[in-house]
Write a protein that holds these residues in place. Structure first.
Motif, mmCIF file in Angstrom:
data_model
loop_
_atom_site.group_PDB
_atom_site.id
_atom_site.type_symbol
_atom_site.label_atom_id
_atom_site.label_comp_id
_atom_site.label_asym_id
_atom_site.label_seq_id
_atom_site.Cartn_x
_atom_site.Cartn_y
_atom_site.Cartn_z
ATOM 1 N N GLU A 85 85.304 35.669 53.824
ATOM 2 C CA GLU A 85 84.540 35.767 55.063
ATOM 3 C C GLU A 85 83.616 34.570 55.186
ATOM 4 O OE1 GLU A 85 82.615 39.534 56.161
ATOM 5 O OE2 GLU A 85 83.782 40.353 54.515
ATOM 6 N N ALA A 87 80.344 33.997 57.268
ATOM 7 C CA ALA A 87 79.373 34.443 58.258
ATOM 8 C C ALA A 87 78.494 33.284 58.718
ATOM 9 C CB ALA A 87 78.523 35.565 57.682
ATOM 10 N N PHE A 88 78.177 32.370 57.794
ATOM 11 C CA PHE A 88 77.245 31.292 58.131
ATOM 12 C C PHE A 88 77.824 29.951 57.718
ATOM 13 C CE2 PHE A 88 74.702 35.068 56.963
ATOM 14 C CZ PHE A 88 74.226 35.354 58.227
ATOM 15 N N PRO A 89 77.406 28.887 58.398
ATOM 16 C CA PRO A 89 77.975 27.565 58.100
ATOM 17 C C PRO A 89 77.372 26.911 56.860
ATOM 18 C CG PRO A 89 76.424 27.388 59.910
ATOM 19 C CD PRO A 89 76.455 28.827 59.522
ATOM 20 N N TYR A 90 77.995 27.156 55.713
ATOM 21 C CA TYR A 90 77.560 26.457 54.501
ATOM 22 C C TYR A 90 78.364 25.174 54.371
ATOM 23 C CZ TYR A 90 75.177 30.660 52.894
ATOM 24 O OH TYR A 90 74.343 31.714 52.774
ATOM 25 N N GLN B 96 70.324 39.977 57.884
ATOM 26 C CA GLN B 96 71.409 39.205 58.491
ATOM 27 C C GLN B 96 72.345 38.670 57.420
ATOM 28 O OE1 GLN B 96 69.644 36.263 61.050
ATOM 29 N NE2 GLN B 96 68.897 37.804 62.504
ATOM 30 N N GLY B 97 71.760 38.225 56.303
ATOM 31 C CA GLY B 97 72.588 37.726 55.207
ATOM 32 C C GLY B 97 73.393 38.831 54.567
ATOM 33 N N ARG B 100 75.998 40.152 56.828
ATOM 34 C CA ARG B 100 76.880 39.061 57.279
ATOM 35 C C ARG B 100 76.974 39.033 58.801
ATOM 36 N NH1 ARG B 100 79.379 41.367 53.223
ATOM 37 N NH2 ARG B 100 80.881 42.492 54.479
ATOM 38 N N ASN B 101 75.847 39.293 59.431
ATOM 39 C CA ASN B 101 75.863 39.365 60.888
ATOM 40 C C ASN B 101 74.584 38.751 61.416
ATOM 41 O OD1 ASN B 101 75.944 40.032 63.558
ATOM 42 N ND2 ASN B 101 76.684 42.103 63.211
ATOM 43 N N PRO B 102 74.700 37.618 62.101
ATOM 44 C CA PRO B 102 73.480 36.968 62.603
ATOM 45 C C PRO B 102 72.796 37.772 63.694
ATOM 46 C CG PRO B 102 75.446 35.733 63.258
ATOM 47 C CD PRO B 102 75.907 36.847 62.397
ATOM 48 N N LEU B 234 72.058 36.658 47.993
ATOM 49 C CA LEU B 234 72.319 36.736 49.434
ATOM 50 C C LEU B 234 73.310 35.652 49.849
ATOM 51 C CD1 LEU B 234 68.819 37.535 50.915
ATOM 52 C CD2 LEU B 234 70.909 38.842 51.294
ATOM 53 N N SER B 238 76.998 36.539 51.519
ATOM 54 C CA SER B 238 77.413 36.169 52.877
ATOM 55 C C SER B 238 78.876 35.736 52.897
ATOM 56 C CB SER B 238 76.494 35.110 53.482
ATOM 57 O OG SER B 238 76.386 34.013 52.634
ATOM 58 N N PHE B 239 79.514 35.627 51.737
ATOM 59 C CA PHE B 239 80.966 35.392 51.696
ATOM 60 C C PHE B 239 81.734 36.701 51.534
ATOM 61 C CE2 PHE B 239 79.358 31.231 50.573
ATOM 62 C CZ PHE B 239 80.164 30.413 51.336
ATOM 63 N N GLY B 240 81.057 37.809 51.678
ATOM 64 C CA GLY B 240 81.713 39.110 51.529
ATOM 65 C C GLY B 240 81.330 39.734 50.199
ATOM 66 N N ARG B 288 67.647 29.161 60.616
ATOM 67 C CA ARG B 288 68.973 28.793 60.146
ATOM 68 C C ARG B 288 69.525 27.629 60.970
ATOM 69 N NH1 ARG B 288 71.269 33.382 60.940
ATOM 70 N NH2 ARG B 288 70.574 34.371 59.040
ATOM 71 N N PRO B 293 71.802 27.607 56.425
ATOM 72 C CA PRO B 293 71.867 29.025 56.075
ATOM 73 C C PRO B 293 71.530 29.350 54.620
ATOM 74 C CG PRO B 293 74.055 28.080 56.073
ATOM 75 C CD PRO B 293 73.121 26.962 56.382
#
Lengths: 489, 353
Positions: A85, A87-90, B96-97, B100-102, B234, B238-240, B288, B293
């Motif tokens: 997934e 979710a954020f731009p790393y 949010q982290g 996984r939802n801004p 966190l 955020s990668f699941g 962010r 992020p």
């Protein structure tokens, strides 16, 4: 390294896996294959500690997986997910650096030189160093896959689990990735367990394969045993054929598409397909034929729809005859990739052809013959090698379905018939004075429609063999007589 | 090339992010203390803080009226606004982290509804708990919010033992709507306390005094402490959740800590100031956009920006149609939304560059 012992379990309320046991040695590349829903991903989730087994145990380096903390496990075992997934731009480097999480300790989790070194090395190994400051979500699927591979490698694992690693990759990257993994297993003792959808890739690279069927192990053995035609057909419930890889001793499983209505039309190869002019004889088949031949172009086995026998002068320069022939075909509007091309110095008016039919099989034979350089095979040592344009060119078109054995026996039968003609016609070897068996540059072609009656064999007294013998004997005799008439006229 | 330049610029900006955010906060605090019906010069404020707060040797005489205004009214108000803004912003960033939802905000788990029910119950029934007295409302409110977190987590666990974030969100939504209906019921049945209840619900940091800071501070320290020690996790999450587990994060434990930390902050913030919207959603998002992020920087920077933002919002709410005070929640949305929209549009254009 890893030992899975009679594991049963899955999701609450329904067990996906049923009594699974297998061992993986250090440095092994194990492929897990099986149809959708056979439990491939579930077993991965259990090995990586996401799911717990209902019964049975999984030992990693002789210790139960449950006794590892998440961090300890991550230092031994890394996973390359099918998709992660985002979710954020790393950035790429931030993403890869996360792989070092398990190696950092203490509340402040400082970034050491070693961490930096490992991250730089894995990025170099996966070829992503050049875009380490780019955002991961701006990359292509294949590049992203390599970023997550680098992240997994940054964990410095002893076991790497890959869930369909080649999913988003181009052919070249598929090969590159698997070559790399194979190299690491050999050179660094990395153990790799990978789920494959592509049986051929699995067969090419894996030391052993684990075939799952409905949550049970069907077979855990060498690829050649697991990739058995009947076994794969029954597990995957589809038509598949096993063939050897043309250049490496590995099996290849080939899918067979369902025959469409247009393929079923029973078109026969007869003299209607043949056109002959002074320069060349051409046979155009309405669909590609399975072919085995010794032509100048399109030789060997393959599928071809155009067949050319070209007249060249006796003084033809045989240097780069393949290139010259290809250009010749192109100049005449014939696609060389779909064509078997032969050459002869014989006048093409002397061609003999015949259509013979029996018991639902039919053959169409085309022969051009000249015996200017006739040779007795039993005394061929007395001859000096000299590449000349072929003199007895034999074409056999079979309206039927042939096995590989039948192809080979067709060639034998045709040759035997040809030898007999030379014998009956008293063709002599000019050097030795004995009866010749052929000429030094004969060519043969067997092409089958692969539709209609199955012909398992083509020995001289099989249905097909009889047709071939008769056709070859008659056509070769006729062609030879025409040739001699012209010579002695 | 343009894009690359922007990116390098942003990466460099991370190192000056902290000075910028800190400067913003200090300016906001000084403005917040200085401006009002009685204007206090900045120099006097600095002197006052030097003598009264830091107990430095006297830096010269200041007007005793200024001392009262600053020390008893404006300074506690500004600090409370700052604490509330900081709490909501860091809790929002963490949620949010984790989710996984801004678009998640600190209220997504129903904690604020729980706190509101506790507070409105006090107003509705005119409750007063012995020994706590005038602090009955914040105490009840915090108690209700903590009770709500544990109920949400308990039910989520009943639904699914592995407690995926999706399950937790759904449970939170169910609780939010249930508690929201309870609130509406009480409002419908209420008579003269209506204005008081609505006023509280819209949020305010006025007339709270140092005592409220005393109530808020421990929760702020504990809550943000928990979250600041979970920043790497966190990032991984955020990668699941599965990915994080594979990287080595004890997801189940961390998730619980982050939820509890965020909820403590939210509950305490709602208890002292009512439900102030927008801060928890927009400040983390803004941070962010500006500085990336990475939660290791996102969380502390959100604290600074959140505090500064709410102090300015409070300043505007009490000065714009003085002497009437507007609810602070109205102001946060009125200035926050357009500013956020402008930044979003400009960033979009930039990234298309």
């Amino acid at each position: 390294m890893l030992s899975v012992q009679s594991v049963t379990g899955g999701y609450p309320g329904h067990d996906v896996l049923n009594d699974i046991s297998f061992d993986v040695e250090r440095g092994e590349l194990l492929g897990i294959v099986g149809p959708n829903g056979s439990g491939k991903t579930t077993i991965f989730k259990m090995i990586s500690g996401i799911l717990k087994a209902k019964s049975g145990s999984i030992l990693l380096k002789e210790k139960p997986i449950a006794s590892y903390s998440a961090k300890q496990l991550a230092r031994v075992l890394a996973v390359l997910p099918q998709h992660a997934e985002q979710a954020f731009p790393y950035t790429v480097k931030e993403t890869v650096s996360l792989g070092r999480y398990a190696h950092q300790s203490g509340w402040f989790q400082s970034w050491s030189e070693h961490d930096e070194e490992v991250v730089q090395r894995t990025m170099a190994q996966t070829g992503i160093s050049t875009f380490q400051d780019h955002y991961v979500n701006e990359l292509s699927g294949g590049e992203r896959q390599r970023v997550f591979l680098a992240q997994a490698l940054a964990q410095e694992p002893e076991i790497l689990l890959l869930d369909e690693p080649t999913n988003h990759l181009d052919l070249s990257y598929q090969k590159e990735l698997l070559d790399l993994l194979k190299k690491w297993t050999r050179e660094q003792g990395l153990t790799v367990i990978s789920i494959f959808h592509d049986l051929n890739l699995a067969g090419l690279y894996c030391d052993r394969l684990l075939l799952l069927e409905n949550g049970r192990i069907n077979l855990h053995h060498k690829p050649n045993d697991v990739l058995n035609e009947a076994r794969i057909q029954s597990v995957y419930r589809t038509k598949i054929e096993k063939h050897p890889h043309p250049t490496v001793p590995k099996p290849q499983m080939l899918l067979l598409p369902e025959k469409q209505a247009e393929d079923e039309s029973d078109l026969l190869i007869t003299e209607k397909c043949l056109t002959h002019a002074e320069e060349m004889i051409t046979l155009k088949a309405p669909f590609p034929l399975r072919t085995m031949s010794s032509g100048v172009v399109g030789s060997g086995t393959g599928w071809y729809s155009t067949f050319v026998n070209r007249h060249v002068d006796k003084t033809y320069d045989c240097f780069d005859h393949k290139g010259e022939m290809t250009r010749f075909l192109e100049d005449h509007g014939i696609d060389p990739t779909e064509t078997v091309g032969m050459m002869t110095a014989v006048r093409l008016e002397d061609v003999a052809f015949r259509f013979i039919e029996d018991e639902g099989v039919s053959v169409f034979v085309v022969v051009t013959a000249g015996v200017g350089n006739a040779v007795d095979a039993s005394k061929s040592r007395e001859h000096v090698y000299e590449p000349l344009p072929g003199t007895i060119n034999t074409w056999i078109f079979v309206n039927g379905t042939l096995t590989d054995e039948a192809f080979i026996q067709s060639i034998m039968t045709a040759t035997e018939a040809k030898v007999k003609v030379l014998h009956d016609q008293q063709v002599k070897d000019a050097v030795t004075g004995t009866i010749a068996t052929g000429t030094s540059t004969d060519s043969i072609l067997i092409a089958a429609t692969q539709r209609g009656e199955h012909q398992a064999y083509a020995g001289t007294i099989t249905t097909l063999g009889k047709l071939i013998s008769e056709g070859i004997y008659a056509c070769t005799t006729e062609a030879l007589e025409k040739y001699r008439e012209r010579r002695f006229r | 090339m343009q894009k690359r330049f922007t990116r390098m610029f942003l990466l460099n900006k991370r190192f000056i992010a902290y000075p910028i955010a800190t400067a913003l906060l200090i300016v906001a605090m000084l403005l917040g203390i200085s401006i009002g019906t009685v204007s206090v010069p900045v120099l006097s404020i600095l002197k006052l803080i030097g003598t009264e707060v830091l107990h430095l040797p006297s830096l010269g005489k200041t007007d005793p009226m200024f001392t009262t205004i600053v020390m008893d009214i404006r300074l506690p108000r500004v600090i409370l606004a700052g604490l509330v803004g900081a709490s909501l912003a860091i809790a929002g960033a963490a949620f949010q982290g984790l989710l996984r939802n801004p678009l998640a905000d600190p209220y997504v788990l129903g904690v604020s509804s729980g706190a509101s029910v506790g507070a409105v119950l006090v107003l509705f029934l005119n409750l007063s708990i012995p020994f706590v007295g005038m602090f009955t409302l914040p105490v009840m409110s915090i108690a209700a919010s903590i009770l709500t977190i544990f109920l949400v987590l308990f039910f989520a666990r009943q639904i699914e033992r592995s407690m995926r974030v999706e399950t937790i969100i759904l449970t939170g939504i169910v609780f939010s709507s249930f508690l929201g209906s309870l609130l509406s019921l009480m409002i419908a049945l209420t008579g003269e306390e209506l204005r008081q209840i609505i006023g509280w619900l819209l949020g305010s940091v006025s007339m709270r005094g140092w005592e409220y800071i005393g109530i808020m501070l421990p929760f702020f320290i504990i809550g943000s402490g928990i979250l600041l020690f979970s920043t790497k996790e966190l990032n991984a999450m955020s990668f699941g959740e599965e990915r994080a587990q594979h990287i080595g994060v004890n997801v189940a434990k961390r998730k619980l800590w982050i939820l509890i930390g965020g909820s403590i902050l939210t509950g305490a913030a709602v208890a002292v100031s009512g439900t102030i919207g927008f801060v928890g959603l927009v400040i983390p998002h803004l941070t962010r956009l500006l500085w990336g992020p990475d939660h290791r920087h996102l969380l502390p920077l959100s604290i600074l920006l959140g505090a500064a933002f709410l102090i300015v919002a409070d300043l505007i709410s009490r000065t714009i149609i003085s002497p009437t005070e507007l609810p602070i929640g109205v102001i946060t949305s009125l200035i926050g939304a357009p500013v956020f929209a402008i930044i979003l549009i400009r960033r979009r254009k930039e990234s298309r560059g």
